[in-house]
Design an enzyme around this catalytic site. Structure first.
Site, PDB file in Angstrom:
ATOM      1  N   TRP A 157       0.810  -1.219   0.000  1.00 40.95           N
ATOM      2  CA  TRP A 157       0.000   0.000   0.000  1.00 40.95           C
ATOM      3  C   TRP A 157       0.843   1.268   0.000  1.00 40.95           C
ATOM      4  O   TRP A 157       0.309   2.351  -0.181  1.00 40.95           O
ATOM      5  CB  TRP A 157      -0.926   0.010   1.238  1.00 40.95           C
ATOM      6  CG  TRP A 157      -0.188  -0.323   2.507  1.00 40.95           C
ATOM      7  CD1 TRP A 157      -0.127  -1.550   3.111  1.00 40.95           C
ATOM      8  CD2 TRP A 157       0.635   0.540   3.296  1.00 40.95           C
ATOM      9  NE1 TRP A 157       0.676  -1.504   4.225  1.00 40.95           N
ATOM     10  CE2 TRP A 157       1.158  -0.227   4.360  1.00 40.95           C
ATOM     11  CE3 TRP A 157       0.978   1.888   3.219  1.00 40.95           C
ATOM     12  CZ2 TRP A 157       2.007   0.309   5.325  1.00 40.95           C
ATOM     13  CZ3 TRP A 157       1.833   2.422   4.177  1.00 40.95           C
ATOM     14  CH2 TRP A 157       2.337   1.642   5.209  1.00 40.95           C
ATOM     15  N   ASN A 158       2.145   1.172   0.255  1.00 45.82           N
ATOM     16  CA  ASN A 158       2.880   2.434   0.487  1.00 45.82           C
ATOM     17  C   ASN A 158       3.158   3.225  -0.782  1.00 45.82           C
ATOM     18  O   ASN A 158       3.215   4.453  -0.760  1.00 45.82           O
ATOM     19  CB  ASN A 158       4.149   2.194   1.304  1.00 45.82           C
ATOM     20  CG  ASN A 158       5.153   1.338   0.616  1.00 45.82           C
ATOM     21  OD1 ASN A 158       4.831   0.604  -0.319  1.00 45.82           O
ATOM     22  ND2 ASN A 158       6.395   1.397   1.069  1.00 45.82           N
ATOM     23  N   LYS A 181      -2.372  -8.454  -7.544  1.00 43.50           N
ATOM     24  CA  LYS A 181      -3.123  -8.374  -6.289  1.00 43.50           C
ATOM     25  C   LYS A 181      -2.572  -7.192  -5.494  1.00 43.50           C
ATOM     26  O   LYS A 181      -1.528  -7.283  -4.861  1.00 43.50           O
ATOM     27  CB  LYS A 181      -2.974  -9.644  -5.442  1.00 43.50           C
ATOM     28  CG  LYS A 181      -4.010  -9.676  -4.326  1.00 43.50           C
ATOM     29  CD  LYS A 181      -3.501 -10.262  -3.008  1.00 43.50           C
ATOM     30  CE  LYS A 181      -2.838  -9.297  -2.089  1.00 43.50           C
ATOM     31  NZ  LYS A 181      -3.680  -8.232  -1.503  1.00 43.50           N
ATOM     32  N   PRO A 182      -3.286  -6.047  -5.533  1.00 44.84           N
ATOM     33  CA  PRO A 182      -2.819  -4.904  -4.746  1.00 44.84           C
ATOM     34  C   PRO A 182      -3.195  -5.084  -3.279  1.00 44.84           C
ATOM     35  O   PRO A 182      -3.953  -6.001  -2.940  1.00 44.84           O
ATOM     36  CB  PRO A 182      -3.573  -3.727  -5.362  1.00 44.84           C
ATOM     37  CG  PRO A 182      -4.793  -4.313  -5.980  1.00 44.84           C
ATOM     38  CD  PRO A 182      -4.521  -5.769  -6.271  1.00 44.84           C
ATOM     39  N   ALA A 183      -2.701  -4.208  -2.424  1.00 53.47           N
ATOM     40  CA  ALA A 183      -3.033  -4.295  -1.000  1.00 53.47           C
ATOM     41  C   ALA A 183      -4.498  -3.931  -0.776  1.00 53.47           C
ATOM     42  O   ALA A 183      -5.051  -3.076  -1.474  1.00 53.47           O
ATOM     43  CB  ALA A 183      -2.143  -3.348  -0.210  1.00 53.47           C
ATOM     44  N   GLY A 235       6.779  -6.256  -0.511  1.00 49.91           N
ATOM     45  CA  GLY A 235       6.092  -6.211   0.782  1.00 49.91           C
ATOM     46  C   GLY A 235       7.046  -6.577   1.895  1.00 49.91           C
ATOM     47  O   GLY A 235       8.273  -6.458   1.761  1.00 49.91           O
ATOM     48  N   SER A 236       6.464  -7.062   2.979  1.00 48.49           N
ATOM     49  CA  SER A 236       7.275  -7.323   4.171  1.00 48.49           C
ATOM     50  C   SER A 236       8.092  -8.610   4.021  1.00 48.49           C
ATOM     51  O   SER A 236       7.710  -9.519   3.274  1.00 48.49           O
ATOM     52  CB  SER A 236       6.352  -7.435   5.384  1.00 48.49           C
ATOM     53  OG  SER A 236       5.481  -8.520   5.195  1.00 48.49           O
ATOM     54  N   GLU A 257      10.942  -7.962  -3.405  1.00 47.13           N
ATOM     55  CA  GLU A 257      11.376  -6.636  -2.920  1.00 47.13           C
ATOM     56  C   GLU A 257      10.853  -6.511  -1.500  1.00 47.13           C
ATOM     57  O   GLU A 257       9.680  -6.222  -1.298  1.00 47.13           O
ATOM     58  CB  GLU A 257      10.799  -5.527  -3.810  1.00 47.13           C
ATOM     59  CG  GLU A 257      11.288  -5.556  -5.246  1.00 47.13           C
ATOM     60  CD  GLU A 257      12.707  -5.032  -5.385  1.00 47.13           C
ATOM     61  OE1 GLU A 257      13.283  -4.537  -4.397  1.00 47.13           O
ATOM     62  OE2 GLU A 257      13.256  -5.152  -6.489  1.00 47.13           O
ATOM     63  N   CYS A 291      10.343   1.679   2.016  1.00 43.96           N
ATOM     64  CA  CYS A 291      11.300   0.609   2.308  1.00 43.96           C
ATOM     65  C   CYS A 291      12.745   1.106   2.287  1.00 43.96           C
ATOM     66  O   CYS A 291      13.614   0.498   2.879  1.00 43.96           O
ATOM     67  CB  CYS A 291      11.128  -0.507   1.289  1.00 43.96           C
ATOM     68  SG  CYS A 291      11.182   0.107  -0.379  1.00 43.96           S
ATOM     69  N   GLU A 388      12.670  -2.617  11.211  1.00 40.96           N
ATOM     70  CA  GLU A 388      12.244  -1.620  10.227  1.00 40.96           C
ATOM     71  C   GLU A 388      11.124  -0.804  10.883  1.00 40.96           C
ATOM     72  O   GLU A 388      10.077  -1.362  11.242  1.00 40.96           O
ATOM     73  CB  GLU A 388      11.721  -2.331   8.972  1.00 40.96           C
ATOM     74  CG  GLU A 388      11.327  -1.385   7.881  1.00 40.96           C
ATOM     75  CD  GLU A 388      10.780  -2.103   6.646  1.00 40.96           C
ATOM     76  OE1 GLU A 388      10.121  -3.142   6.791  1.00 40.96           O
ATOM     77  OE2 GLU A 388      11.019  -1.604   5.525  1.00 40.96           O
TER      78      GLU A 388
HETATM   79  P1  NAP Z   1       2.786  -6.892   3.545  1.00 35.44           P
HETATM   80  O1  NAP Z   1       1.912  -7.016   4.705  1.00 35.44           O
HETATM   81  O2  NAP Z   1       3.802  -7.934   3.307  1.00 35.44           O
HETATM   82  O3  NAP Z   1       1.814  -6.759   2.283  1.00 35.44           O
HETATM   83  C1  NAP Z   1       2.291  -6.670   0.974  1.00 35.44           C
HETATM   84  C2  NAP Z   1       1.299  -7.349   0.049  1.00 35.44           C
HETATM   85  O4  NAP Z   1       1.232  -8.735   0.385  1.00 35.44           O
HETATM   86  C3  NAP Z   1      -0.123  -6.827   0.184  1.00 35.44           C
HETATM   87  O5  NAP Z   1      -0.762  -6.882  -1.057  1.00 35.44           O
HETATM   88  C4  NAP Z   1      -0.737  -7.820   1.142  1.00 35.44           C
HETATM   89  O6  NAP Z   1      -2.134  -7.896   1.039  1.00 35.44           O
HETATM   90  C5  NAP Z   1      -0.098  -9.091   0.658  1.00 35.44           C
HETATM   91  N1  NAP Z   1      -0.129 -10.179   1.624  1.00 35.44           N
HETATM   92  C6  NAP Z   1      -0.183 -10.135   2.968  1.00 35.44           C
HETATM   93  N2  NAP Z   1      -0.189 -11.389   3.491  1.00 35.44           N
HETATM   94  C7  NAP Z   1      -0.143 -12.241   2.429  1.00 35.44           C
HETATM   95  C8  NAP Z   1      -0.119 -13.665   2.297  1.00 35.44           C
HETATM   96  N3  NAP Z   1      -0.149 -14.469   3.366  1.00 35.44           N
HETATM   97  N4  NAP Z   1      -0.059 -14.187   1.063  1.00 35.44           N
HETATM   98  C9  NAP Z   1      -0.024 -13.399  -0.029  1.00 35.44           C
HETATM   99  N5  NAP Z   1      -0.055 -12.048   0.034  1.00 35.44           N
HETATM  100  C10 NAP Z   1      -0.092 -11.476   1.252  1.00 35.44           C
HETATM  101  O7  NAP Z   1       3.568  -5.521   3.539  1.00 35.44           O
HETATM  102  P2  NAP Z   1       2.997  -4.075   3.772  1.00 35.44           P
HETATM  103  O8  NAP Z   1       2.861  -3.822   5.221  1.00 35.44           O
HETATM  104  O9  NAP Z   1       1.797  -3.853   2.923  1.00 35.44           O
HETATM  105  O10 NAP Z   1       4.159  -3.199   3.141  1.00 35.44           O
HETATM  106  C11 NAP Z   1       5.228  -2.772   3.884  1.00 35.44           C
HETATM  107  C12 NAP Z   1       6.457  -3.618   3.642  1.00 35.44           C
HETATM  108  O11 NAP Z   1       6.772  -3.603   2.252  1.00 35.44           O
HETATM  109  C13 NAP Z   1       7.665  -3.067   4.336  1.00 35.44           C
HETATM  110  O12 NAP Z   1       8.407  -4.096   4.923  1.00 35.44           O
HETATM  111  C14 NAP Z   1       8.442  -2.413   3.206  1.00 35.44           C
HETATM  112  O13 NAP Z   1       9.819  -2.293   3.454  1.00 35.44           O
HETATM  113  C15 NAP Z   1       8.150  -3.331   2.079  1.00 35.44           C
HETATM  114  N6  NAP Z   1       8.397  -2.659   0.798  1.00 35.44           N
HETATM  115  C16 NAP Z   1       9.497  -3.038   0.092  1.00 35.44           C
HETATM  116  C17 NAP Z   1       9.797  -2.399  -1.092  1.00 35.44           C
HETATM  117  C18 NAP Z   1      10.994  -2.799  -1.884  1.00 35.44           C
HETATM  118  O14 NAP Z   1      11.066  -2.434  -3.054  1.00 35.44           O
HETATM  119  N7  NAP Z   1      11.936  -3.530  -1.338  1.00 35.44           N
HETATM  120  C19 NAP Z   1       8.970  -1.384  -1.561  1.00 35.44           C
HETATM  121  C20 NAP Z   1       7.849  -1.021  -0.803  1.00 35.44           C
HETATM  122  C21 NAP Z   1       7.575  -1.680   0.385  1.00 35.44           C
HETATM  123  P3  NAP Z   1      -3.088  -7.093   2.066  1.00 35.44           P
HETATM  124  O15 NAP Z   1      -2.479  -5.754   2.249  1.00 35.44           O
HETATM  125  O16 NAP Z   1      -4.369  -7.059   1.336  1.00 35.44           O
HETATM  126  O17 NAP Z   1      -3.098  -7.874   3.332  1.00 35.44           O
END
Ligand code: NAP
Length: 487
Positions: A157-158, A181-183, A235-236, A257, A291, A388
């Protein structure tokens, strides 16, 4: 609430096989404003069956798409780029309303996100193979780059626009079809991007968007369906690890990522004003929810006080509030949980004798606000050093020698971005080479660009997005050996 120039950009259904459809269950879910917690829209709630259907449609659509010329694909991407650019203002409003970032930052994200579409429209035409000098006089050795297959893209979502275009543009350029699949928190940006891709003339099925509240169910289908040949996730780190395991059975190509924990090292020979300006941009952009944002300020002890004072003075100049107001410079966090997490991290640091320079208590107002906070006298045992933060907290700790600075910087499993500030050219080389990160910003706080390879090392991920390397993640190399060419 959404006063758009083009109201048809506000979509609330799923986009599958070129059509806007309700979910199979008929259910929908609310999208909230992080600034007010009011409901902005309700969106169709997809699950496994819609995801599977989108994957099948992608597979069909790819059969023709992969046979088109690179120039054809480039022209289509260019049309999408033009439409995204033309609708910057509407996309920025949608982005600010559902994600919270100040409108100026939202415009910058739309421009940045669009730049990936333009870049990969150009790169599509440079998907070159090789003719390799052969070991045998009657053989010729060739390589071709071919599309990897159907791509699944899971995004956070960020940066709800740029994290999508960074994946979809290279995938389409290479000849692949994509299911996104977006957030759950930010589906509206993804759906608006799909509407513009459709208007650009993208054939049906090549790009589908499935959104829903059950991320695990949708993610399970995307990561285990044997038709999907590549999973690109941003994502995370914990979710990235789950998905890596899930893709193992079908041996998919993956890009990950993941999370960062960026060190921001300020040496004693630095232009402090420059370092503070960069610190503000790196730390407080998107309220610290990036991130690559500076997570740990590692400052030489001889200038730590001056750096801290200047940083605190700048923080006092930030205006916190609803990002849709033009003069706001720092918006809300994504939800209440994020606000609570900030307080837990600050309390942990204060209990271990960090000093609170500014901020440190949630704001008493509607919405998910946490004030920009600066902590000094931070130590490596504190959670703000180890984790983080993903919010507007700037922890400062000090060092005395170059070796100490490098060792503190590398004392984490994460390895995405890092920053160093110094005027010494030799130190720039020495330290850049020793940092265990995919990205090093030198005397610079904003380092992302479509022309540069973005990605991490260690647990921050696998693969690179953007740049001339970004297309490779969506291709396979085929080696062709032509033998017995002599008559
Ligand atoms: P997240 O909870 O991992 O969510 C990312 C995506 O994964 C969302 O679409 C989320 O869906 C989905 N997701 C969650 N649980 C899942 C599962 N069990 N199976 C499949 N998909 C699943 O991360 P976030 O809190 O949204 O984003 C923050 C993190 O992203 C931070 O750690 C940040 O550093 C990282 N990030 C990294 C980069 C990079 O380029 N390295 C760039 C941006 C962000 P829902 O939201 O619908 O639950």
């Amino acid at each position: 609430m959404f006063e758009l120039n083009d109201s048809a950009l506000l979509k609330t259904k799923l986009f599958i096989n070129g059509e806007w459809v309700e979910s199979d269950s008929g259910e929908s879910f609310p999208v909230h404003s992080p600034a007010t917690n009011q409901i902005l829209a309700t969106v169709a709630n997809a699950g496994k069956s819609e995801t599977r259907y989108a994957i099948n449609c992608a597979n069909n659509a790819m059969q023709l798409w992969q046979q088109t010329t690179a120039k054809h694909r480039a022209n289509l991407l260019k049309k999408w780029f033009d439409l995204v650019t033309e609708h910057t203002e509407d996309l920025s409003k949608i982005l600010t309303l559902e994600q919270g970032k100040p409108i100026l930052e939202a415009r910058a994200e739309v421009t940045y996100g669009a730049a990936y579409i333009e870049w990969f429209a150009e790169e599509a035409k440079r998907m070159y193979g090789d003719v390799i000098p052969s070991n045998h006089p009657n053989q010729r050795t060739l390589t071709l780059k071919q599309p990897v297959g159907v791509v699944a893209a899971i995004t956070p979502w960020n940066f709800p626009i740029a994290m999508i275009t960074r994946k979809v543009a290279p995938a389409l350029a290479a000849g692949c079809a994509v299911v996104i699949k977006p957030a759950e928190a930010t589906p509206l940006c993804a759906l608006a991007l799909a509407e513009l891709a459709s208007r650009a003339g993208l054939p049906k099925g090549l790009l589908s968007v499935v959104v829903g509240t059950n991320a695990a169910e949708i993610g399970q289908e995307l990561s285990t369906n044997s038709i999907v040949k590549k999973l690109s996730f941003t994502g995370s780190t914990p979710v990235g690890k789950l998905l890596l395991k899930a893709t193992a059975d079908t041996v998919k190509k993956v890009s990950m990522e993941l999370g960062g924990n960026a060190p921001f090292i300020v040496f004693e020979d630095t232009d402090i004003e420059l370092a503070v300006e960069a610190a503000m941009a790196s730390k407080f952009r998107n309220a610290g929810q990036t991130c690559v944002c500076a997570n740990r300020f590692i400052v030489h002890s001889s200038i730590a006080q001056e750096f801290t004072e200047q940083l605190v003075a700048k923080v006092k100049g930030l205006k916190i509030g609803n990002g849709i107001e033009q003069d706001v410079t720092i918006g809300p966090l994504i939800n209440k949980n994020a606000v609570n997490n900030m307080q837990v991290l600050v309390d942990d640091a204060l209990a271990a004798n960090a000093t609170l320079e500014i901020g440190g208590t949630p704001l008493e107002q509607e919405g998910n606000y946490y004030p920009p906070t600066v902590l000094s006298s931070v130590t490596p045992e504190m959670r703000v050093f180890k984790e983080e933060i993903f919010g507007p907290i700037a922890p400062i700790l000090t060092f005395d020698t170059e070796e100490q600075a490098i060792s503190l910087a590398n004392a984490t499993d994460a390895g995405l971005a890092s920053y160093i500030f110094t005027q010494c050219q030799r130190k720039i080389w020495r330290v850049s080479e020793k940092l265990e990160n995919g990205i090093v910003g030198v005397n610079e706080g904003i380092i992302s660009s479509e022309v540069a390879p973005f990605g991490g090392v260690k647990t921050s991920g696998l693969g690179r997005e953007g740049s001339k390397y970004g297309l490779d993640d969506y291709t396979e190399i085929k080696y062709i050996c032509i033998g017995n060419i002599e008559e």
